[in-house]
Design an enzyme around this catalytic site. Structure first.
Site, mmCIF file in Angstrom:
data_model
loop_
_atom_site.group_PDB
_atom_site.id
_atom_site.type_symbol
_atom_site.label_atom_id
_atom_site.label_comp_id
_atom_site.label_asym_id
_atom_site.label_seq_id
_atom_site.Cartn_x
_atom_site.Cartn_y
_atom_site.Cartn_z
ATOM 1 N N HIS A 85 -3.432 50.258 -2.482
ATOM 2 C CA HIS A 85 -2.095 50.937 -3.112
ATOM 3 C C HIS A 85 -2.169 51.383 -4.580
ATOM 4 O O HIS A 85 -2.684 50.314 -5.490
ATOM 5 C CB HIS A 85 -0.935 50.079 -2.836
ATOM 6 C CG HIS A 85 0.300 50.912 -3.135
ATOM 7 N ND1 HIS A 85 0.853 50.962 -4.411
ATOM 8 C CD2 HIS A 85 1.043 51.709 -2.221
ATOM 9 C CE1 HIS A 85 2.064 51.816 -4.210
ATOM 10 N NE2 HIS A 85 2.159 52.164 -3.035
ATOM 11 N N SER A 112 7.292 60.051 -3.091
ATOM 12 C CA SER A 112 8.330 60.439 -3.235
ATOM 13 C C SER A 112 8.949 61.233 -1.823
ATOM 14 O O SER A 112 9.730 62.085 -2.018
ATOM 15 C CB SER A 112 8.641 61.317 -4.634
ATOM 16 O OG SER A 112 8.344 60.453 -5.587
HETATM 17 C C1 PEP Z 1 4.553 54.190 -2.098
HETATM 18 O O1 PEP Z 1 5.010 53.303 -2.837
HETATM 19 O O2 PEP Z 1 3.583 53.823 -1.318
HETATM 20 C C2 PEP Z 1 5.499 55.256 -2.068
HETATM 21 C C3 PEP Z 1 5.002 56.276 -1.661
HETATM 22 O O3 PEP Z 1 6.691 55.134 -3.204
HETATM 23 P P1 PEP Z 1 7.603 56.222 -3.132
HETATM 24 O O4 PEP Z 1 7.888 56.838 -1.783
HETATM 25 O O5 PEP Z 1 8.762 55.385 -3.924
HETATM 26 O O6 PEP Z 1 7.244 57.005 -3.840
#
Ligand code: PEP
Length: 249
Positions: A96, A213
């Site tokens: 990640h 997002s």
């Molecule tokens: C994530 O942490 O994998 C992620 C996509 O976060 P967000 O949806 O908040 O951008």
């Protein structure tokens, strides 16, 4: 359309009692469905509470957000793949962007973690993605392919083919900016081509999720994009009603 996969990455949120309450609420909004897979990655400390709350819903599966690459030993504060498996996880996020960019995890370490996951019977969800500077320098393809190759470097083709991949541009995570559906498709197509190189025809079946997002307003368009087989969602997965709306996309 493939059978879509929706994965919630709760990051460092939801204590056990909050996590249980969330699941009760979410289940009320999301009756069992056969045509999609839902994965939840809670804090490791809330895994047990979430597993209990989901005991009548085997259609929703659990994962952990990180593991150490060793199976056991003197690694204070870490969790191993066998411990995660025994605690109820079936999946693990590997590579990640917050692990890479906040904790300095290297490509080599992601490879060791993916290998540890496979040894323990966990399915790795390998995350790859470029920074804004890399995108602006035209390096997106090279970066995601390098990260993907490193993550699966010591895994045999059969296990690569049963893993999951997520394309998560670093500049889109938690920023409110998303890749356009066509930009996401273009990167997913590069990842797909590399998966074919690594595994032959089996690479066709590897689900490639988009993350960055995603919210209830953009989920349907992103999911409809070519080569997008599912969504990995951080912030917007922390609201039970909103998460249910995304999962029904
Ligand atoms: C994530 O942490 O994998 C992620 C996509 O976060 P967000 O949806 O908040 O951008």
């Amino acid at each position: 359309m493939r059978h879509p996969i929706f994965a919630a990455n709760w990051k460092m949120n939801q204590a056990p009692a909050d996590a249980s309450a969330f699941i009760r609420q979410f289940l009320a909004y999301f009756p069992r469905q056969q045509d999609r897979t839902v994965l939840i990655f809670p804090s490791a400390l809330a895994l047990h509470a979430v597993a209990e709350a989901l005991k009548d819903r085997p259609d929703i599966q659990l994962g952990v957000q990180n593991i150490h690459w060793e199976d056991k030993g003197a690694f204070t504060g870490e969790n191993s793949a066998p411990i995660a498996r025994a605690a109820g996880a079936k999946f693990v996020l590997v590579g990640h962007s917050e692990r890479r960019h906040v904790f300095g995890e290297t490509d080599e370490e992601t490879g060791k973690k993916a290998a540890a996951a496979i040894r323990a019977g966990l399915t790795p969800l390998v995350c790859v993605g470029e920074t804004l500077a890399q995108r602006e320098a035209g390096e997106t393809g090279a970066v995601v392919i390098r990260q993907l190759r490193a993550a699966v470097a010591t895994i045999d083709a059969q296990h690569i083919a049963s893993s999951l991949v997520a394309y998560e541009p670093v500049w889109a995570i938690g920023t409110g900016k998303t890749a356009s559906p066509s930009d996401a498709s273009a990167v997913h197509a590069m990842i797909r081509a590399e998966l074919r190189t690594l595994t032959g025809e089996r690479g066709e079946a590897v689900p490639i999720l988009y993350g960055g997002s995603v919210n209830r307003g953009n989920a349907t368009a992103l999911l409809a994009a070519a080569e997008v087989d599912g969504l990995l969602v951080g912030g917007a997965s922390l609201d039970a009603e909103g998460w249910a709306a995304i999962v029904r996309a």
